[in-house]
Write a protein that holds these residues in place. Structure first.
Motif, short mmCIF file in Angstrom:
data_model
loop_
_atom_site.label_atom_id
_atom_site.label_comp_id
_atom_site.label_asym_id
_atom_site.label_seq_id
_atom_site.Cartn_x
_atom_site.Cartn_y
_atom_site.Cartn_z
N ILE A 265 0.85 -1.20 0.00
CA ILE A 265 0.00 0.00 0.00
C ILE A 265 0.89 1.25 0.00
CG2 ILE A 265 -0.28 -0.15 2.54
CD1 ILE A 265 -3.06 1.15 2.14
N ILE A 266 0.58 2.17 -0.89
CA ILE A 266 1.34 3.43 -0.97
C ILE A 266 0.49 4.53 -0.35
CG2 ILE A 266 2.36 5.15 -2.52
CD1 ILE A 266 2.83 2.99 -4.54
N ILE A 267 1.04 5.24 0.59
CA ILE A 267 0.28 6.34 1.18
C ILE A 267 1.06 7.65 1.09
CG2 ILE A 267 -1.11 4.82 2.61
CD1 ILE A 267 0.52 5.35 4.92
N GLU A 268 0.32 8.72 1.17
CA GLU A 268 0.87 10.05 0.93
C GLU A 268 0.69 10.90 2.18
OE1 GLU A 268 2.06 11.68 -1.86
OE2 GLU A 268 1.79 10.15 -3.41
N LYS A 269 1.52 11.91 2.33
CA LYS A 269 1.37 12.83 3.43
C LYS A 269 0.06 13.61 3.29
CE LYS A 269 3.80 16.96 1.79
NZ LYS A 269 3.04 18.09 1.72
N PRO A 270 -0.47 14.27 4.29
CA PRO A 270 0.14 14.39 5.61
C PRO A 270 -0.01 13.11 6.45
CG PRO A 270 -1.99 15.51 5.56
CD PRO A 270 -1.71 15.06 4.16
N PHE A 271 1.11 12.77 7.13
CA PHE A 271 1.08 11.68 8.10
C PHE A 271 0.88 12.30 9.48
CE2 PHE A 271 4.17 10.26 4.74
CZ PHE A 271 3.25 9.47 4.06
N GLY A 272 -0.33 12.75 9.73
CA GLY A 272 -0.62 13.47 10.96
C GLY A 272 -0.12 14.90 10.85
N LYS A 273 -0.39 15.68 11.90
CA LYS A 273 0.15 17.04 11.91
C LYS A 273 0.87 17.37 13.21
CE LYS A 273 -2.50 20.54 12.23
NZ LYS A 273 -3.49 21.63 12.16
N SER A 274 1.13 16.33 13.98
CA SER A 274 1.86 16.47 15.24
C SER A 274 2.24 15.06 15.67
CB SER A 274 0.93 17.07 16.30
OG SER A 274 -0.16 16.18 16.50
N LEU A 275 3.02 14.95 16.73
CA LEU A 275 3.39 13.61 17.19
C LEU A 275 2.16 12.80 17.62
CD1 LEU A 275 5.60 11.55 17.72
CD2 LEU A 275 5.95 12.60 19.96
N PRO A 276 1.26 13.37 18.45
CA PRO A 276 0.09 12.56 18.85
C PRO A 276 -0.78 12.13 17.66
CG PRO A 276 0.27 14.53 20.23
CD PRO A 276 1.31 14.65 19.17
N THR A 277 -1.04 13.04 16.71
CA THR A 277 -1.91 12.65 15.59
C THR A 277 -1.20 11.64 14.68
OG1 THR A 277 -1.18 14.64 14.42
CG2 THR A 277 -3.30 14.76 15.52
N CYS A 278 0.11 11.76 14.57
CA CYS A 278 0.88 10.78 13.79
C CYS A 278 0.81 9.42 14.48
CB CYS A 278 2.31 11.26 13.66
SG CYS A 278 3.49 9.99 13.22
N ASN A 279 0.98 9.41 15.79
CA ASN A 279 0.90 8.14 16.52
C ASN A 279 -0.46 7.47 16.34
OD1 ASN A 279 3.49 8.05 17.51
ND2 ASN A 279 2.99 9.19 19.38
#
Ligand code: BG6
Length: 482
Positions: A147-161
């Motif tokens: 699977i290929i995914i694109e940013k944004p990968f969250g917008k902060s550490l908590p949302t990324c986690n």
């Protein structure tokens, strides 16, 4: 890697990213005979379209002088399916469509590889990933489901986690390819070669000889039309935390034990964990205002809220807390609506010791990522002739002049090919993403909490006037600004 062939399913097929990047990249891979035998491509999106109408949407982005026969052959591999992003029935329908296509290609049961390409906004991305995992992935076969995914990968550490957690229930890390398209750019892919295949650089590549490293990104256009997206993210999240930080890790990491994806990403993560969290004191932010030839300011865009404090320019310093880089500022600069478009790395060396030639200009190694890829070394040379003056001259490796008949592939072309080969080296690993957010989170929060007002700069200028003092404080010698 993809034995027996593959079906590429592009979700969000009628969106900008798919039309401008994904399909043209697939087309060029096809044209250069890089797609596995028995490849089919399915565009999937919500709007109802006939295959023909879909082809017409895409064809304008394939390039001007393409051979019509090649274009037609490419489109004979492409179909379009419409459906919802959050509905079981839609995915069951899609699965039936793919299966019928696999049957017609006489694909064996364990070689029915399916590549999912998410060209989707974050709001629907998880629904689609869930649909894929539930209906399109056949457990207990040897087929591959990257699977290929694109940013944004969250917008902060908590949302990324949170995103990583949600995704980990659906796809394994080893099947996940997170795109940072800077990793597909020719000169970025060259950084490892320059550093580790040239014995003359290795002994110099440290704080004994290097005084600063500048990583600069400039665009000569603003956020016109993208203001809505941009205002939520700002230049730091849009470009620095991902693209420029990737460039930094390749420049600063230790030599990996191998050239495979895990070895390289292990070194990047190790390096990123040595980078100190960025401080507000080390950061200067700006926002462009209109100029007198009619270019609009950032806030003149109707999709941007009035009074927005979103930075469209930022300059910040990263400090790497390890033996190699202690004391060397890595200065990142990124700006929209600047005087020109350019992305480059500038490694400035220390001054020549002693007084014999002390005081001459400093050596610099410049990697120009775009436009017009080049590597040049600022080198002191005697002015030829009766003069004994020392001149700073370029040892110049400009690609266009050096390599005849070269074709530099688009980043997306190179990255999709990597996925087809199962090569993870140019994709962002989960722990790498966490390390990257950890570096930026405190500063980003600080900007918001302290309501920092960005310094104004004029559309088409070199950025806020405060920059000079900022660089001077870090000991950067400006030998030829630009
Ligand atoms: C994208 C950003 O990731 O990169 C854009 O969202 C930016 O704002 C773009 O313009 C730059 O990419 P490139 O390949 O044009 O340098």
């Amino acid at each position: 890697h993809m034995h027996g062939g593959v079906t590429v399913i592009v979700f969000g097929a009628s969106g900008d990213l798919a039309k401008k990047k994904t399909f043209p990249a697939l087309y060029r891979l096809f044209k250069n005979a890089r797609l596995p035998v028995s490849t089919k491509i399915i565009g999937y999106a919500r709007s109802h379209l006939e295959d023909q109408a879909f082809h017409e949407k895409v064809v304008g982005y394939l390039g001007k002088d393409e051979d019509p026969k090649t274009v037609q052959d490419f489109f004979s591999l492409c179909s379009y399916v419409s459906g919802k992003y959050d509905e079981d029935d839609s995915f069951i329908n899609l699965d039936n469509f793919i299966t019928a296509s696999e049957d017609s290609r006489n694909m064996q049961d364990n070689q029915r590889n399916r590549l999912f390409y998410m060209a989707l906004p974050p709001s629907v991305f998880l629904d689609v990933a869930r649909g894929c995992s539930k209906h399109l992935v056949k457990k207990d076969t040897a087929s591959l489901y990257p699977i290929i995914i694109e940013k944004p990968f969250g917008k902060s550490l908590p949302t990324c986690n949170q995103l990583l957690k949600d995704m980990s229930g659906l796809f394994q890390e080893s099947d996940t390819y997170r795109i940072d398209h800077y990793l597909g750019k020719e000169m970025v892919k060259n950084i490892m070669t320059v550093r580790f295949a040239n014995v003359l650089l290795s002994p110099l590549w440290n704080n004994q000889h290097i005084s600063s490293v500048q990583i600069t990104f400039k665009e000569n256009f603003g956020t016109e039309g993208r203001g809505g997206y941009f205002d939520e993210f700002g230049i730091i999240r849009d470009v620095m935390q991902n693209h420029l930080l990737q460039v930094l890790s390749l420049l600063a990491m230790e030599r990996p034990i191998g050239r495979d994806g895990e070895a390289i990403r292990d070194e990047k993560v190790k390096l990123l964990r040595c980078v100190k969290p960025i401080t507000l004191e080390d950061t200067l932010v700006g926002q462009y205002v209109g100029n007198n030839s009619g270019k609009p300011g950032y806030q003149d865009d109707d999709t941007v809220p009035k009074g927005s404090r979103c930075p469209t320019f930022a300059l910040t310093t990263l400090w790497i807390d390890n033996e190699r880089w202690d004391g060397v500022p890595f200065i990142m600069k990124a700006g929209k609506a600047m005087e020109r478009s350019k992305v480059e790395v500038r490694v400035q060396f220390k001054k020549v010791p002693g007084s014999l030639f002390g005081g001459v200009s400093r050596n610099e190694l410049v990697l120009r990522i775009q436009p017009n890829e080049a590597i040049y070394l600022k080198f002191n040379n005697k002015r030829p002739g009766l003069s004994s003056e020392t001149l700073l001259t370029d040892l110049d490796l400009t690609y266009q002049e050096r390599y005849e008949n070269m074709r530099i592939p688009e980043a997306y072309e190179s990255l999709i090919l990597d996925v087809l080969k199962g090569d993870h080296s140019n994709f962002v690993r989960d722990d790498e993403l966490q390390a990257a957010w950890t570096i930026f989170d405190g500063m980003l929060n600080g900007l918001e909490e302290q309501e920092v007002v960005p310094k104004p700069y004029t559309y088409g200028s070199r950025g806020p006037a405060e920059e000079s003092a900022f660089l001077q404080r870090l000991g950067v010698v400006r030998q030829n600004p630009g």
